[in-house]
Design an enzyme around this catalytic site. Sequence first.
Site, PDB file in Angstrom:
ATOM      1  N   ARG A  65       0.639  -1.297   0.046  1.00  0.00           N
ATOM      2  CA  ARG A  65       0.156  -0.061  -0.219  1.00  0.00           C
ATOM      3  C   ARG A  65       0.959   1.329  -0.019  1.00  0.00           C
ATOM      4  NH1 ARG A  65      -3.380  -1.620   4.767  1.00  0.00           N
ATOM      5  NH2 ARG A  65      -1.448  -2.816   5.740  1.00  0.00           N
ATOM      6  N   ASP A  67       0.933   5.927   0.143  1.00  0.00           N
ATOM      7  CA  ASP A  67      -0.122   6.632   1.446  1.00  0.00           C
ATOM      8  C   ASP A  67      -0.168   7.838   0.218  1.00  0.00           C
ATOM      9  OD1 ASP A  67       0.329   6.226   3.931  1.00  0.00           O
ATOM     10  OD2 ASP A  67       2.331   7.091   3.867  1.00  0.00           O
ATOM     11  N   TYR A 125      11.356   1.199  -3.584  1.00  0.00           N
ATOM     12  CA  TYR A 125      11.212   1.895  -3.823  1.00  0.00           C
ATOM     13  C   TYR A 125      12.432   3.254  -4.194  1.00  0.00           C
ATOM     14  CZ  TYR A 125       7.050   1.638  -1.057  1.00  0.00           C
ATOM     15  OH  TYR A 125       5.364   1.166  -0.416  1.00  0.00           O
ATOM     16  N   ARG A 212       9.742   7.976   4.189  1.00  0.00           N
ATOM     17  CA  ARG A 212       9.889   9.281   4.175  1.00  0.00           C
ATOM     18  C   ARG A 212      10.289   9.421   5.407  1.00  0.00           C
ATOM     19  NH1 ARG A 212       4.137  10.696   4.145  1.00  0.00           N
ATOM     20  NH2 ARG A 212       4.871  12.189   4.739  1.00  0.00           N
TER      21      ARG A 212
END
Length: 276
Positions: A65, A67, A125, A212
């Site tokens: 998932r 954000d 990522y 992040r």
Amino acid sequence: MLLSSPAPVPAPTTQRLALGVSYNGRAYDGWQSQPSGRTVQDQLELALTRFSGQPETINTLCAGRTDAGVHGLMQVVHFDTALERPENAWVRGTNSFLPDDIAVQWARQVPHRFHARASARSRRYAYVLHESPVRPSVEAGQVGWVFRPLSLEAMQEAAQTLIGEHDFTSFRAARCQAHSPVKHLLRVDISRRSSYWRFEFEASAFLHHMIRNIMGCLIAIGNGNRPPAWMAEVLQARSRDAAAPTFSPDGLYFLGPVYDADFGLPERTPAFDWLP
């Protein structure tokens, strides 16, 4: 005379399909379906259902998932269906019902043992960062931004501290639903092209906001506000309060999962070549 009970009607034969999906996440409330309907999953399932022409909603399961505001270059989902269509028809047909900022890149029939989340060996990522005295304009929402110069050597040294299996509680969001904060970070690659930085991460799995929060710490070290050794202190503290503030979602891209080769799924999409 006893009447025999009717023979059971066999369930329709289903096939399992996997899709590779790319999206610009700026307009959406993340991946996972929500009552608002403004999520990537909501848009994809609506398009799949409309293309199928069936009354039942097609429900998907994803590899990971993302954000709100986070982009996807190759999100992978799977679903079961009795509808038989060529793989390229699933791509073209579903895309005809999707908004311009979401597109199915490929479709493959996979064995029923395949699971988009559970079969993934790792996830990847990338974070794209623009270093400039002036904020982004054309690429607004697609890159993060810093106005102070960054040191590659300092950030690389700090990143090496995170490689391996660790308790990443210091980089975990308060709302994280993962059962354990222990994850195995396989690699962190940092490179620069002109004024654009690219940070690439691969791990067994990631915690909510983990990248992040790591980015916030790397930037604090890169711009000289903290020494490289500070990253080890943050990691060992196992406290979110020890780390830097959560960095912007704008430049974060889900590159996709990595599966065993025998599933025959693509490892990348053409969007990989666009990313700085």
